[in-house]
Design a protein around this motif. Sequence first.
Motif, PDB file in Angstrom:
ATOM      1  N   ARG A 227       0.064   6.418   1.999  1.00 28.00           N
ATOM      2  CA  ARG A 227      -0.674   5.398   1.248  1.00 28.00           C
ATOM      3  C   ARG A 227      -1.842   5.972   0.453  1.00 28.00           C
ATOM      4  NH1 ARG A 227      -2.294   0.684   4.627  1.00 28.00           N
ATOM      5  NH2 ARG A 227      -0.156   0.961   5.374  1.00 28.00           N
ATOM      6  N   GLU A 228      -2.437   7.049   0.906  1.00 31.99           N
ATOM      7  CA  GLU A 228      -3.544   7.635   0.137  1.00 31.99           C
ATOM      8  C   GLU A 228      -3.038   8.215  -1.182  1.00 31.99           C
ATOM      9  OE1 GLU A 228      -7.110  10.989   0.560  1.00 31.99           O
ATOM     10  OE2 GLU A 228      -5.747  10.610   2.240  1.00 31.99           O
ATOM     11  N   ALA A 229      -1.926   8.953  -1.120  1.00 34.51           N
ATOM     12  CA  ALA A 229      -1.369   9.544  -2.336  1.00 34.51           C
ATOM     13  C   ALA A 229      -0.798   8.468  -3.253  1.00 34.51           C
ATOM     14  CB  ALA A 229      -0.282  10.563  -1.975  1.00 34.51           C
ATOM     15  N   VAL A 230      -0.098   7.485  -2.679  1.00 34.71           N
ATOM     16  CA  VAL A 230       0.436   6.375  -3.483  1.00 34.71           C
ATOM     17  C   VAL A 230      -0.716   5.614  -4.140  1.00 34.71           C
ATOM     18  CG1 VAL A 230       1.560   4.119  -3.316  1.00 34.71           C
ATOM     19  CG2 VAL A 230       2.601   6.115  -2.227  1.00 34.71           C
ATOM     20  N   GLY A 231      -1.784   5.379  -3.388  1.00 29.40           N
ATOM     21  CA  GLY A 231      -2.932   4.668  -3.927  1.00 29.40           C
ATOM     22  C   GLY A 231      -3.615   5.423  -5.048  1.00 29.40           C
ATOM     23  N   ALA A 232      -3.655   6.754  -4.933  1.00 35.39           N
ATOM     24  CA  ALA A 232      -4.266   7.560  -5.996  1.00 35.39           C
ATOM     25  C   ALA A 232      -3.487   7.420  -7.290  1.00 35.39           C
ATOM     26  CB  ALA A 232      -4.336   9.021  -5.566  1.00 35.39           C
TER      27      ALA A 232
ATOM     28  N   ILE B  67      12.284   2.076 -15.011  1.00 41.23           N
ATOM     29  CA  ILE B  67      11.723   1.535 -13.775  1.00 41.23           C
ATOM     30  C   ILE B  67      12.089   2.438 -12.605  1.00 41.23           C
ATOM     31  CG2 ILE B  67      13.695  -0.044 -13.417  1.00 41.23           C
ATOM     32  CD1 ILE B  67      11.564  -2.005 -12.164  1.00 41.23           C
ATOM     33  N   GLY B  68      11.102   2.664 -11.750  1.00 44.41           N
ATOM     34  CA  GLY B  68      11.266   3.458 -10.545  1.00 44.41           C
ATOM     35  C   GLY B  68      10.068   3.193  -9.646  1.00 44.41           C
ATOM     36  N   PHE B  69       9.930   3.984  -8.586  1.00 49.23           N
ATOM     37  CA  PHE B  69       8.779   3.789  -7.710  1.00 49.23           C
ATOM     38  C   PHE B  69       8.503   5.047  -6.906  1.00 49.23           C
ATOM     39  CE2 PHE B  69      12.505   2.263  -5.358  1.00 49.23           C
ATOM     40  CZ  PHE B  69      12.353   2.785  -4.082  1.00 49.23           C
ATOM     41  N   LEU B  70       7.247   5.145  -6.449  1.00 54.84           N
ATOM     42  CA  LEU B  70       6.836   6.182  -5.513  1.00 54.84           C
ATOM     43  C   LEU B  70       6.553   5.504  -4.185  1.00 54.84           C
ATOM     44  CD1 LEU B  70       5.967   9.177  -5.004  1.00 54.84           C
ATOM     45  CD2 LEU B  70       3.623   8.415  -5.496  1.00 54.84           C
ATOM     46  N   ALA B  71       7.048   6.100  -3.093  1.00 51.71           N
ATOM     47  CA  ALA B  71       6.878   5.533  -1.759  1.00 51.71           C
ATOM     48  C   ALA B  71       6.355   6.599  -0.808  1.00 51.71           C
ATOM     49  CB  ALA B  71       8.212   4.983  -1.245  1.00 51.71           C
ATOM     50  N   GLY B  72       5.604   6.154   0.194  1.00 47.93           N
ATOM     51  CA  GLY B  72       5.173   7.087   1.227  1.00 47.93           C
ATOM     52  C   GLY B  72       3.695   6.988   1.533  1.00 47.93           C
TER      53      GLY B  72
ATOM     54  N   GLN C 279       2.620  12.733   5.701  1.00 52.52           N
ATOM     55  CA  GLN C 279       2.553  14.016   5.003  1.00 52.52           C
ATOM     56  C   GLN C 279       3.346  14.032   3.704  1.00 52.52           C
ATOM     57  OE1 GLN C 279       0.754  16.261   6.912  1.00 52.52           O
ATOM     58  NE2 GLN C 279       0.604  17.662   5.181  1.00 52.52           N
ATOM     59  N   ALA C 280       4.032  12.937   3.357  1.00 51.63           N
ATOM     60  CA  ALA C 280       4.982  13.014   2.244  1.00 51.63           C
ATOM     61  C   ALA C 280       4.996  11.740   1.408  1.00 51.63           C
ATOM     62  CB  ALA C 280       6.393  13.298   2.772  1.00 51.63           C
ATOM     63  N   VAL C 281       5.391  11.931   0.154  1.00 51.66           N
ATOM     64  CA  VAL C 281       5.715  10.830  -0.748  1.00 51.66           C
ATOM     65  C   VAL C 281       7.050  11.149  -1.404  1.00 51.66           C
ATOM     66  CG1 VAL C 281       3.354  10.056  -1.229  1.00 51.66           C
ATOM     67  CG2 VAL C 281       4.378  11.879  -2.628  1.00 51.66           C
ATOM     68  N   GLU C 282       7.720  10.110  -1.895  1.00 49.68           N
ATOM     69  CA  GLU C 282       9.059  10.305  -2.451  1.00 49.68           C
ATOM     70  C   GLU C 282       9.250   9.420  -3.680  1.00 49.68           C
ATOM     71  OE1 GLU C 282      12.795  11.314   0.009  1.00 49.68           O
ATOM     72  OE2 GLU C 282      12.699   9.127  -0.062  1.00 49.68           O
TER      73      GLU C 282
ATOM     74  N   ASP D 185       0.785  -1.229   0.000  1.00 52.51           N
ATOM     75  CA  ASP D 185       0.000   0.000   0.000  1.00 52.51           C
ATOM     76  C   ASP D 185       0.824   1.288   0.000  1.00 52.51           C
ATOM     77  OD1 ASP D 185      -2.534  -1.300   0.061  1.00 52.51           O
ATOM     78  OD2 ASP D 185      -2.263  -1.685   2.203  1.00 52.51           O
ATOM     79  N   GLU D 186       2.104   1.189   0.281  1.00 53.86           N
ATOM     80  CA  GLU D 186       2.898   2.412   0.389  1.00 53.86           C
ATOM     81  C   GLU D 186       3.979   2.520  -0.675  1.00 53.86           C
ATOM     82  OE1 GLU D 186       2.210   2.989   5.194  1.00 53.86           O
ATOM     83  OE2 GLU D 186       4.075   2.078   4.501  1.00 53.86           O
ATOM     84  N   ILE D 187       3.929   1.675  -1.698  1.00 52.70           N
ATOM     85  CA  ILE D 187       4.852   1.730  -2.839  1.00 52.70           C
ATOM     86  C   ILE D 187       4.071   1.413  -4.106  1.00 52.70           C
ATOM     87  CG2 ILE D 187       6.876   0.693  -3.952  1.00 52.70           C
ATOM     88  CD1 ILE D 187       8.031   0.111  -1.217  1.00 52.70           C
ATOM     89  N   VAL D 188       4.335   2.162  -5.173  1.00 60.94           N
ATOM     90  CA  VAL D 188       3.790   1.844  -6.486  1.00 60.94           C
ATOM     91  C   VAL D 188       4.940   1.846  -7.493  1.00 60.94           C
ATOM     92  CG1 VAL D 188       3.142   4.260  -6.954  1.00 60.94           C
ATOM     93  CG2 VAL D 188       2.111   2.421  -8.280  1.00 60.94           C
TER      94      VAL D 188
END
Length: 402
Positions: free
Chosen positions: A258-263, A251-256, A233-236, A97-100
């Motif tokens: 969970r609401e923003a990552v999920g969006a 290839i890369g990823f967004l972490a942080g 409060q943050a994503v990276e 839930d906290e990485i895409v």
Amino acid sequence: MSQPKWRSARLSQLGSSIFAEVAVWKMEAAASGLDIIDLGIGSPDQPPSPAVRQALSEAALRTDMYAYPATKSGLPFRQSAADWMRHRFGVGLDPADEIVTLLGSQDGLAHLAMSLCDPGDMALLPNPGYPIYSASLALAGVECVLMPLREENGFMPDLDAVPDEEWDRASFILLNYPNNPISAVADLAFFERLLDKARRHHVLVVHDLAYSEMGFDGCEPPSILQIPGAIDQAVEFHSLSKSFNMAGCRIGFLAGNREAVGALRELKANIDYGVFDPVQEAGIFALKEAMESPNAPKAGKLYELRRNTLIEALQAEGWSVAAPKATMFVWAQLPPMQWSLDEPWSSRRISQEMLKKTGVVVVPGEAFGSEGEGYVRIALVESEDRLKEAARRIGCFIRGNK
């Protein structure tokens, strides 16, 4: 009868046209017979490690790798990313839930505003800044408020100079340290101040950490997620492009948060089918290799040597340039032209004339925003010998010699 208009007006808002102009200048210079030393685009000139290439090759030969990638259930890469974040930064993340997973961090940056904002919303961006930052807002119909990054402030934004009413309107603030194009670095104390400000105004902090493994002189760039409570409060953004020489793999990823990552994951599920599974396998191996070989030299070591070579060579030619602390770029104030000019030259004109006369490609600072005027960005993507030759040619140019 008028002709149909088959071009969106928003395309004119997708960043500077200078990159396209530089490509034309380069073709013209090559056509004139010049040997081109391309220090423009920041694309690594080295391949991934042999083991990573082997992992990619073996995965690509498997017959079960050619279905649509597992965009929702593809946990192995996300688990590896979570393991690496804990190893590198001491940050614990839930890979579900906290990485895409992304087709490179630029993919995520291009789509983030569409997943977080509605047309008419506002976001805070740096000036200078990587062009996709503002382009992504244009695509989403989101207003951009720019924060100047200036040398007198260490190329950090003055957070208190942004009026409270703009903080209250902002959906998110996006920053990038180590920075492209400026190469400035930030410490945890700055991130703590940033998070405190963002919390008080309910603003999401978006940090682009594409150059985390490219610090110089012992610098280990931190993650904003290292700060207790930052995940609320943050994503990276993280990328394997530069630090692991996998730019072409995407290839890369967004972490942080969970609401923003999920969006972003939800939006991406409607746009593409994810990263080719063999590339994910190679990414898993690259991260594993980094964790199991902590004493192996990072990508930054190569660029540190190249930085030293170029800075020393330019100094010998009469162009004193500040040494960056990280990334694969040198952010250089315009050179001291030692011959008569008809008028003060812009970064665009100096870059064009330098290429025309020497074959050396640099990017004018204005390509990254109005605060970039007066600078050029030099990418350290050639060998030390070629960097020395580039400096020699530049020296002839600034002295007005042929």
